[in-house]
Scaffold this motif. Structure first.
Motif, PDB file in Angstrom:
ATOM      1  N   PRO A 236      28.411  31.613  39.783  1.00 38.75           N
ATOM      2  CA  PRO A 236      29.129  32.940  41.152  1.00 38.75           C
ATOM      3  C   PRO A 236      30.550  32.558  41.124  1.00 38.75           C
ATOM      4  N   VAL A 237      30.629  34.240  41.556  1.00 40.17           N
ATOM      5  CA  VAL A 237      32.088  33.622  42.508  1.00 40.17           C
ATOM      6  C   VAL A 237      31.310  32.969  43.887  1.00 40.17           C
ATOM      7  N   SER A 238      32.219  32.196  44.673  1.00 44.26           N
ATOM      8  CA  SER A 238      32.440  32.184  46.544  1.00 44.26           C
ATOM      9  C   SER A 238      32.844  33.342  47.186  1.00 44.26           C
ATOM     10  N   TYR A 239      33.375  34.406  47.195  1.00 42.43           N
ATOM     11  CA  TYR A 239      34.176  35.388  47.815  1.00 42.43           C
ATOM     12  C   TYR A 239      33.856  37.283  47.037  1.00 42.43           C
ATOM     13  N   ALA A 240      32.978  37.536  46.566  1.00 38.72           N
ATOM     14  CA  ALA A 240      33.420  39.289  45.577  1.00 38.72           C
ATOM     15  C   ALA A 240      34.629  39.725  45.566  1.00 38.72           C
ATOM     16  N   PRO A 241      35.246  39.724  46.799  1.00 35.77           N
ATOM     17  CA  PRO A 241      36.201  40.416  46.763  1.00 35.77           C
ATOM     18  C   PRO A 241      37.607  40.717  46.585  1.00 35.77           C
ATOM     19  N   VAL A 242      37.940  39.034  46.195  1.00 31.87           N
ATOM     20  CA  VAL A 242      38.630  38.175  44.736  1.00 31.87           C
ATOM     21  C   VAL A 242      38.722  38.935  44.349  1.00 31.87           C
ATOM     22  N   GLU A 243      37.698  40.028  43.516  1.00 36.15           N
ATOM     23  CA  GLU A 243      37.670  41.188  41.886  1.00 36.15           C
ATOM     24  C   GLU A 243      38.738  41.862  42.187  1.00 36.15           C
ATOM     25  N   TYR A 244      38.411  42.051  43.576  1.00 32.80           N
ATOM     26  CA  TYR A 244      40.548  43.623  43.439  1.00 32.80           C
ATOM     27  C   TYR A 244      41.146  42.925  44.074  1.00 32.80           C
ATOM     28  N   VAL A 245      41.722  42.003  44.431  1.00 30.17           N
ATOM     29  CA  VAL A 245      42.739  40.926  44.130  1.00 30.17           C
ATOM     30  C   VAL A 245      42.818  40.745  43.187  1.00 30.17           C
ATOM     31  N   GLU A 246      42.345  39.776  42.350  1.00 32.43           N
ATOM     32  CA  GLU A 246      43.267  39.839  40.666  1.00 32.43           C
ATOM     33  C   GLU A 246      42.739  40.512  39.689  1.00 32.43           C
ATOM     34  N   ALA A 247      42.040  42.061  40.120  1.00 27.13           N
ATOM     35  CA  ALA A 247      42.379  43.303  39.469  1.00 27.13           C
ATOM     36  C   ALA A 247      44.050  44.051  39.527  1.00 27.13           C
ATOM     37  N   ALA A 248      44.219  44.107  41.199  1.00 28.14           N
ATOM     38  CA  ALA A 248      45.206  44.558  41.389  1.00 28.14           C
ATOM     39  C   ALA A 248      46.709  43.926  40.965  1.00 28.14           C
ATOM     40  N   LEU A 249      46.389  41.949  40.778  1.00 26.23           N
ATOM     41  CA  LEU A 249      47.296  40.804  40.216  1.00 26.23           C
ATOM     42  C   LEU A 249      47.207  41.684  38.200  1.00 26.23           C
ATOM     43  N   VAL A 250      46.392  42.326  37.824  1.00 29.93           N
ATOM     44  CA  VAL A 250      46.510  42.914  36.422  1.00 29.93           C
ATOM     45  C   VAL A 250      47.211  43.895  36.235  1.00 29.93           C
ATOM     46  N   ALA A 251      47.234  44.548  37.292  1.00 34.27           N
ATOM     47  CA  ALA A 251      47.735  46.024  37.253  1.00 34.27           C
ATOM     48  C   ALA A 251      49.494  45.619  37.751  1.00 34.27           C
ATOM     49  N   GLU A 252      49.654  44.509  38.471  1.00 35.52           N
ATOM     50  CA  GLU A 252      50.875  44.590  38.379  1.00 35.52           C
ATOM     51  C   GLU A 252      51.620  43.407  37.719  1.00 35.52           C
ATOM     52  N   GLY A 253      50.560  43.353  36.117  1.00 35.30           N
ATOM     53  CA  GLY A 253      51.952  42.734  35.378  1.00 35.30           C
ATOM     54  C   GLY A 253      52.290  41.425  35.749  1.00 35.30           C
ATOM     55  N   LEU A 254      51.117  40.886  36.573  1.00 31.85           N
ATOM     56  CA  LEU A 254      51.038  39.541  36.762  1.00 31.85           C
ATOM     57  C   LEU A 254      50.101  38.178  36.017  1.00 31.85           C
ATOM     58  N   LEU A 255      49.292  38.676  35.956  1.00 27.43           N
ATOM     59  CA  LEU A 255      48.135  38.033  35.637  1.00 27.43           C
ATOM     60  C   LEU A 255      47.194  38.613  34.177  1.00 27.43           C
ATOM     61  N   ALA A 256      47.373  37.218  34.101  1.00 26.86           N
ATOM     62  CA  ALA A 256      46.371  37.702  31.904  1.00 26.86           C
ATOM     63  C   ALA A 256      45.252  38.039  32.819  1.00 26.86           C
ATOM     64  N   SER A 257      44.023  39.505  31.840  1.00 30.68           N
ATOM     65  CA  SER A 257      43.172  40.067  31.719  1.00 30.68           C
ATOM     66  C   SER A 257      41.905  39.135  31.894  1.00 30.68           C
ATOM     67  N   LYS A 258      42.342  37.662  31.104  1.00 31.55           N
ATOM     68  CA  LYS A 258      41.311  36.666  30.981  1.00 31.55           C
ATOM     69  C   LYS A 258      40.734  35.863  32.051  1.00 31.55           C
ATOM     70  N   TYR A 259      41.784  35.628  33.159  1.00 32.78           N
ATOM     71  CA  TYR A 259      42.005  35.017  33.657  1.00 32.78           C
ATOM     72  C   TYR A 259      41.010  36.031  35.270  1.00 32.78           C
ATOM     73  N   ALA A 260      40.987  37.156  35.371  1.00 29.66           N
ATOM     74  CA  ALA A 260      40.266  37.905  36.396  1.00 29.66           C
ATOM     75  C   ALA A 260      39.017  37.506  36.737  1.00 29.66           C
ATOM     76  N   ASP A 261      38.117  36.355  37.036  1.00 27.70           N
ATOM     77  CA  ASP A 261      37.239  36.511  36.751  1.00 27.70           C
ATOM     78  C   ASP A 261      36.389  36.250  38.037  1.00 27.70           C
ATOM     79  N   GLY A 262      36.997  36.345  38.827  1.00 26.94           N
ATOM     80  CA  GLY A 262      36.605  36.739  40.691  1.00 26.94           C
ATOM     81  C   GLY A 262      36.448  35.155  41.510  1.00 26.94           C
ATOM     82  N   HIS A 263      37.179  34.080  40.678  1.00 31.58           N
ATOM     83  CA  HIS A 263      36.745  32.671  41.092  1.00 31.58           C
ATOM     84  C   HIS A 263      37.893  32.631  41.856  1.00 31.58           C
ATOM     85  N   ALA A 264      39.239  32.978  41.691  1.00 29.64           N
ATOM     86  CA  ALA A 264      40.491  32.400  42.812  1.00 29.64           C
ATOM     87  C   ALA A 264      40.961  31.360  42.373  1.00 29.64           C
TER      88      ALA A 264
END
Length: 308
Positions: A236-264
């Motif tokens: 389980p993730v420690s803070y669920a809204p991390v997912e919103y930030v990770e999704a934004a970083l993926v959309a910005e082309g800065l984070l590979a999608s496989k690392y967008a798992d909500g865990h920061a």
């Protein structure tokens, strides 16, 4: 009752391990065949459907523990969609870890809370033996059922149109921001004398005309999640809204999608550091830990709200 009631009912079980009250409840309803630590992902769907008043819409008036049978019932009703195209909040999503769209090969089930690009955000029972939020992609999705939820109730008076169930870590300020209202209105409507003290599991009345919750990120909680040692993938993730930030970083082309798992994790912090440098920061100001200015800039671009 509505899709929001169903999701709120599901949210109250987040963090539940096993054996648990969901299994006991299902056993009491369905007999000795469930007198063991049985897989409880669909039993969680059933429990939330009963609690939310959406039992007919979600389960067709039948308790389900067997995901294949549940998906087949959606198909028989003409409410089945193979794959993930068109999936949205409130859909009951079924997974095949083998990557097919075949109902007979379904392994698991959850409910969709939001969709961002290629990412489907869910709550699932019995995922790594707990009920937790997850981030999924179409590769694992066999298909989804779309329940015919009741419309949310409305009123021309001062009564509330729906409710929100308080989750662990929630603040009244975050809840107010997510539902585009104020702390005072929520406190007055619910008879809350101390806005800093709200208990997990409490159902809060929301003002009439309230729309679906917006995406809200607490800067303080996000920073804490970024600084903590991230849990292992699959936990389980420690803070669920991390997912919103990770999704934004993926959309910005800065984070590979496989690392967008909500865990920061490390990859997320490195991606945020790249974002900070893109915004003109350097040195200690580009350390990968979100700051108010950079986070609000990212939020404006990707549709979430930042609170303290």
């Amino acid at each position: 009752m509505s899709v929001e009631a169903m999701i709120s009912a599901f949210e109250r079980w987040i963090g539940t391990g096993e054996p648990n009250a969901i299994q006991t409840w299902y056993r009491q309803r369905n007999g000795a065949a469930y007198a063991y630590n049985f897989p409880w992902c669909d039993a969680t769907i059933t429990r939330a459907a009963v609690e939310s008043g959406e039992y007919e819409a979600v389960c067709f008036g039948t308790d389900y523990a067997y995901t294949v049978a549940h998906a087949a019932r959606f198909k028989a009703a003409g409410q089945w969609h193979a794959g993930a195209k068109g999936i949205k909040r409130g859909d009951i999503v079924f997974f095949d870890w083998g990557g097919t769209n075949e109902i007979a090969r379904i392994d698991h089930v959850g409910i969709v809370t939001s969709v961002s690009g290629a990412y489907v955000y869910t709550i699932e029972g019995n995922t790594a033996n707990v009920c937790a939020r997850r981030v999924r992609t179409e590769a694992d999705i066999a298909g989804y059922g779309r329940p015919k939820y009741k419309a949310a109730s409305s009123s021309s008076g001062s009564a509330s149109s729906t409710t929100y169930t308080v989750r662990a870590g929630d603040t009244l300020g975050e809840i107010a921001a997510a539902h585009k209202t104020t702390v005072k209105i929520l406190a007055d409507l619910n008879g809350i004398k101390d806005p800093d003290k709200i208990s997990e599991g409490r159902k809060l009345k929301l003002p009439a005309g309230t729309t679906a919750a917006a995406k809200v990120v607490s800067l303080a909680k996000l920073v804490k999640a970024f600084k903590a040692d991230p849990p292992k993938p699959g936990t389980p993730v420690s803070y669920a809204p991390v997912e919103y930030v990770e999704a934004a970083l993926v959309a910005e082309g800065l984070l590979a999608s496989k690392y967008a798992d909500g865990h920061a994790g490390t990859a997320t912090k490195s991606a945020y550091a790249l974002l900070q440098r893109r915004y003109g920061y350097s040195g200690a100001d580009a350390d990968g830990i979100p700051g108010e200015t950079s986070l609000k800039r990212l939020a404006r671009a990707h549709g979430f709200t930042v609170v303290a």
